[in-house]
Write a protein that holds these residues in place. Structure first.
Motif, PDB file in Angstrom:
ATOM      1  N   ASN A 157       0.825  -1.203   0.000  1.00  0.00           N
ATOM      2  CA  ASN A 157       0.000   0.000   0.000  1.00  0.00           C
ATOM      3  C   ASN A 157       0.864   1.261   0.000  1.00  0.00           C
ATOM      4  OD1 ASN A 157      -2.437  -1.338  -0.070  1.00  0.00           O
ATOM      5  ND2 ASN A 157      -2.751  -1.272   2.147  1.00  0.00           N
ATOM      6  N   ILE A 158       1.924   1.248   0.803  1.00  0.00           N
ATOM      7  CA  ILE A 158       2.818   2.401   0.866  1.00  0.00           C
ATOM      8  C   ILE A 158       3.484   2.612  -0.494  1.00  0.00           C
ATOM      9  CG2 ILE A 158       4.873   3.363   1.961  1.00  0.00           C
ATOM     10  CD1 ILE A 158       4.171   1.796   4.463  1.00  0.00           C
ATOM     11  N   LEU A 159       3.889   1.516  -1.130  1.00  0.00           N
ATOM     12  CA  LEU A 159       4.513   1.607  -2.451  1.00  0.00           C
ATOM     13  C   LEU A 159       3.545   2.210  -3.465  1.00  0.00           C
ATOM     14  CD1 LEU A 159       7.174   0.836  -3.885  1.00  0.00           C
ATOM     15  CD2 LEU A 159       6.055  -1.294  -4.574  1.00  0.00           C
ATOM     16  N   TRP A 160       2.275   1.789  -3.393  1.00  0.00           N
ATOM     17  CA  TRP A 160       1.259   2.340  -4.297  1.00  0.00           C
ATOM     18  C   TRP A 160       1.061   3.833  -4.017  1.00  0.00           C
ATOM     19  CZ3 TRP A 160      -0.977   2.311  -8.655  1.00  0.00           C
ATOM     20  CH2 TRP A 160      -2.245   2.857  -8.857  1.00  0.00           C
ATOM     21  N   GLY A 161       1.011   4.214  -2.760  1.00  0.00           N
ATOM     22  CA  GLY A 161       0.870   5.625  -2.420  1.00  0.00           C
ATOM     23  C   GLY A 161       2.058   6.447  -2.891  1.00  0.00           C
ATOM     24  N   ASP A 162       3.256   5.894  -2.754  1.00  0.00           N
ATOM     25  CA  ASP A 162       4.448   6.595  -3.228  1.00  0.00           C
ATOM     26  C   ASP A 162       4.410   6.768  -4.748  1.00  0.00           C
ATOM     27  OD1 ASP A 162       5.344   6.697  -0.649  1.00  0.00           O
ATOM     28  OD2 ASP A 162       6.902   5.170  -0.876  1.00  0.00           O
ATOM     29  N   ALA A 163       3.937   5.731  -5.452  1.00  0.00           N
ATOM     30  CA  ALA A 163       3.830   5.821  -6.914  1.00  0.00           C
ATOM     31  C   ALA A 163       2.847   6.926  -7.313  1.00  0.00           C
ATOM     32  CB  ALA A 163       3.391   4.476  -7.494  1.00  0.00           C
ATOM     33  N   LEU A 164       1.728   7.025  -6.606  1.00  0.00           N
ATOM     34  CA  LEU A 164       0.765   8.096  -6.881  1.00  0.00           C
ATOM     35  C   LEU A 164       1.371   9.464  -6.595  1.00  0.00           C
ATOM     36  CD1 LEU A 164      -2.509   6.515  -5.419  1.00  0.00           C
ATOM     37  CD2 LEU A 164      -1.902   6.805  -7.834  1.00  0.00           C
ATOM     38  N   ALA A 165       2.179   9.548  -5.535  1.00  0.00           N
ATOM     39  CA  ALA A 165       2.842  10.810  -5.213  1.00  0.00           C
ATOM     40  C   ALA A 165       3.806  11.218  -6.319  1.00  0.00           C
ATOM     41  CB  ALA A 165       3.584  10.684  -3.880  1.00  0.00           C
ATOM     42  N   LEU A 166       4.523  10.249  -6.874  1.00  0.00           N
ATOM     43  CA  LEU A 166       5.439  10.537  -7.971  1.00  0.00           C
ATOM     44  C   LEU A 166       4.667  10.982  -9.215  1.00  0.00           C
ATOM     45  CD1 LEU A 166       8.389  10.558  -8.858  1.00  0.00           C
ATOM     46  CD2 LEU A 166       8.125   8.163  -9.541  1.00  0.00           C
ATOM     47  N   LEU A 167       3.525  10.331  -9.474  1.00  0.00           N
ATOM     48  CA  LEU A 167       2.673  10.762 -10.593  1.00  0.00           C
ATOM     49  C   LEU A 167       2.184  12.195 -10.387  1.00  0.00           C
ATOM     50  CD1 LEU A 167       0.499   7.602 -11.369  1.00  0.00           C
ATOM     51  CD2 LEU A 167       2.113   8.730 -12.919  1.00  0.00           C
ATOM     52  N   ALA A 168       1.860  12.540  -9.153  1.00  0.00           N
ATOM     53  CA  ALA A 168       1.446  13.913  -8.859  1.00  0.00           C
ATOM     54  C   ALA A 168       2.563  14.889  -9.204  1.00  0.00           C
ATOM     55  CB  ALA A 168       1.060  14.044  -7.389  1.00  0.00           C
ATOM     56  N   GLY A 169       3.812  14.528  -8.874  1.00  0.00           N
ATOM     57  CA  GLY A 169       4.941  15.373  -9.230  1.00  0.00           C
ATOM     58  C   GLY A 169       5.089  15.518 -10.741  1.00  0.00           C
ATOM     59  N   ILE A 170       4.851  14.434 -11.486  1.00  0.00           N
ATOM     60  CA  ILE A 170       4.928  14.476 -12.945  1.00  0.00           C
ATOM     61  C   ILE A 170       3.873  15.425 -13.502  1.00  0.00           C
ATOM     62  CG2 ILE A 170       4.582  13.124 -15.050  1.00  0.00           C
ATOM     63  CD1 ILE A 170       5.844  10.746 -13.548  1.00  0.00           C
ATOM     64  N   PHE A 171       2.643  15.344 -12.985  1.00  0.00           N
ATOM     65  CA  PHE A 171       1.581  16.206 -13.495  1.00  0.00           C
ATOM     66  C   PHE A 171       1.775  17.658 -13.068  1.00  0.00           C
ATOM     67  CE2 PHE A 171      -0.493  12.318 -14.664  1.00  0.00           C
ATOM     68  CZ  PHE A 171      -1.303  12.682 -15.728  1.00  0.00           C
ATOM     69  N   TRP A 172       2.371  17.880 -11.905  1.00  0.00           N
ATOM     70  CA  TRP A 172       2.721  19.244 -11.522  1.00  0.00           C
ATOM     71  C   TRP A 172       3.743  19.804 -12.518  1.00  0.00           C
ATOM     72  CZ3 TRP A 172       5.566  20.792  -6.341  1.00  0.00           C
ATOM     73  CH2 TRP A 172       5.644  22.194  -6.272  1.00  0.00           C
ATOM     74  N   GLY A 173       4.725  18.982 -12.850  1.00  0.00           N
ATOM     75  CA  GLY A 173       5.705  19.409 -13.841  1.00  0.00           C
ATOM     76  C   GLY A 173       5.062  19.700 -15.186  1.00  0.00           C
ATOM     77  N   ALA A 174       4.114  18.856 -15.606  1.00  0.00           N
ATOM     78  CA  ALA A 174       3.421  19.073 -16.882  1.00  0.00           C
ATOM     79  C   ALA A 174       2.633  20.381 -16.860  1.00  0.00           C
ATOM     80  CB  ALA A 174       2.490  17.897 -17.174  1.00  0.00           C
TER      81      ALA A 174
END
Length: 300
Positions: A157-174
């Motif tokens: 679950n933590i790994l999945w949450g971290d992956a979502l957090a990284l995706l959030a960073g990608i979309f912030w960058g976009a």
């Protein structure tokens, strides 16, 4: 001629306050999650802040300037903003606030990569490529080196949450890339912010409904969180940031802002008793070093 200047004492003081606010926001979202889900908090704060920004625009007699075509990138920026915070809201259900703030602040790495081939002034130097390598090495360490103690949350679950957090960073960058490459780069800050907040509300509220995350228990914590997120974070701090960008060198401000993950880590451990795994701390240091290397040598 560019009239922006280097940071003075006033700018440094304002940036310090902003970094504390931004580092605290994920912690406050997580702290109030039992009373109101992070996704619902973000949806409501976006709507409230959009009303505040719209009111400010009316008071200043600022027109929406729809005739210049800025509404098209405005809608795209709003959609990207909404997706970013959809991943933030969902990610906080699974991972810690301290993890969220570190992965979210990988956004400058993706901005640098996205602008490298589009703008000659944004070409990456060898030092910046090395910084990107440092950052991604840190991400690998934080994902691969986790060793949860007995009684801790499910590592998957933590790994999945971290992956979502990284995706959030990608979309912030976009989002930043679209603003940089479109008419919005010349639009008033309030107009760009309004697009983001209004679209965020329109997208995130239905998402909260579809995901069954609309339950709200009115407590001192939940009300305080909504007020903090709406008035302080999404309205005042964002406008303060744009005010600084108009007056001071962007590269200096960008490097200064990387104190935010440090505050986020500290607040998460201090206020939420979040564990601080050695692998995550080591990886986070690499990520932050890499982000500073990428951003610190970029032109203002």
């Amino acid at each position: 001629m560019d009239s922006r200047k280097a940071l003075d004492g006033r700018a440094a003081g304002i940036m310090l306050v902003l970094c504390v606010i931004w580092g605290l926001q994920q912690v406050v979202l997580k702290a109030a999650a039992a009373d109101i889900s992070p996704l619902m908090q973000i949806a409501l704060r976006s709507g409230i802040a959009a009303l505040l920004v719209g009111t400010l625009m009316l008071w200043r007699k600022e027109s929406p300037a729809l005739g210049d075509g800025s509404w098209r990138p405005g809608l795209l920026v709003g959609a990207l903003f909404g997706l970013e915070f959809l991943f933030v809201g969902e990610g906080l259900r699974f991972t810690s606030a301290s993890h969220m703030v570190v992965f979210l602040y990988t956004a400058p790495i993706f901005v640098a990569l996205g602008l490298h081939s589009r703008l000659p002034a944004e070409r990456l130097s060898r030092l910046q490529w090395l910084g990107i390598a440092f950052a991604f090495a840190g991400i690998v360490v934080t994902f691969a080196g986790r060793n949860s103690p007995p009684g801790a949350a499910d590592p998957a679950n933590i790994l999945w949450g971290d992956a979502l957090a990284l995706l959030a960073g990608i979309f912030w960058g976009a989002t930043t890339i679209v603003v940089r490459l479109s008419r919005l780069s010349r639009a008033p800050a309030t107009q760009t912010l309004f697009y983001q907040l209004a679209a965020g509300f329109v997208l995130l509220l239905p998402a909260a409904i579809l995901l069954g995350q609309t339950s709200i228990e009115l407590t001192t914590l939940s009300i305080g969180s909504l007020l903090f997120q709406s008035v302080i974070v999404s309205f005042a701090s964002y406008l303060g940031w744009f005010w600084l960008l108009r007056r001071y060198l962007a590269s200096r401000l960008g490097v200064f802002s990387f104190m935010t993950p440090l505050f986020g880590l500290g607040f998460g451990v201090w206020l939420l008793d979040e564990p601080l795994e050695a692998s995550f701390l080591f990886g986070a240091i690499f990520v932050l070093i890499g982000v500073v290397m990428v951003s610190g040598s970029r032109r203002a």
